[in-house]
Design an enzyme around this catalytic site. Sequence first.
Site, PDB file in Angstrom:
ATOM      1  N   GLU A 147       0.851  -1.183   0.000  1.00 19.02           N
ATOM      2  CA  GLU A 147       0.000   0.000   0.000  1.00 19.02           C
ATOM      3  C   GLU A 147       0.889   1.235   0.000  1.00 19.02           C
ATOM      4  OE1 GLU A 147      -2.921   2.546   2.931  1.00 19.02           O
ATOM      5  OE2 GLU A 147      -2.984   0.350   3.129  1.00 19.02           O
ATOM      6  N   ARG A 158       0.830  10.340   0.643  1.00 18.08           N
ATOM      7  CA  ARG A 158       1.218  11.334   1.648  1.00 18.08           C
ATOM      8  C   ARG A 158       2.427  12.156   1.226  1.00 18.08           C
ATOM      9  NH1 ARG A 158       0.444   8.184   7.458  1.00 18.08           N
ATOM     10  NH2 ARG A 158      -1.625   7.311   7.018  1.00 18.08           N
ATOM     11  N   LYS A 212     -11.539  -0.507   5.896  1.00 14.19           N
ATOM     12  CA  LYS A 212     -10.376  -0.292   6.741  1.00 14.19           C
ATOM     13  C   LYS A 212     -10.871   0.187   8.106  1.00 14.19           C
ATOM     14  CE  LYS A 212      -6.312   2.762   6.845  1.00 14.19           C
ATOM     15  NZ  LYS A 212      -5.462   3.628   6.002  1.00 14.19           N
TER      16      LYS A 212
END
Length: 214
Positions: free
Chosen positions: A43, A47, A131
Amino acid sequence: MSIAPEIARLKACAVVPVVVIDEAEIAVPLAEALLAGGIDVIEITLRRPAAMAALEVVAKRVPGILPVAGTVVTPAQAAEVHNAGALAVVSPGFTESVDEAMRKTGLPWLPGVATASDCMRAVSAGRLTCKFFPAEQAGGVAGLKALSGPFPQMQFCPTGGVSLANLGNYLALPQVICVGGSWLVPADAVKNRDWAQVTKLSREAREKAAELRG
């Protein structure tokens, strides 16, 4: 209930490395180090400015790994990661606008949930695999068990505060398909290009997950 092959892949791996990449050129050796340790998913979180380029290069050059885009928070990002080659998408929360954008891509999407209200919105949209974030801050294993009472149809990938130490507590829950964690790719290992350390941590996690799940 049938699930997308990409979700089945996450479940089979059990441990999803959540990575922050500052330089796209390290993405390939990093992904290869994870593969060497038995982790075949990654993943890449949006960011950092280099994230999209990193996602694209992994998708093109490391065919053995499932490229997942993380921290997708806008409809525009949903389209961008699809074009970059992501095969699944993870978000820290849920919005109807991102849900709509994800439907247009056709990619599996794990929106983030932390409360009963979050779960209600996700279920209403047909999003049953989510999630659980931030896992430890949202109540950890006890919080996840509590949510699973009124939402037995849901499956979760806890992320946030998960480590090798508490990995087993989460994977023991039947509603947990996998966990996400950054401990597999520590910042110092990335800074020093210590790919052997990444492989070692990956192997430890995979072995523990296999032991727990038989």
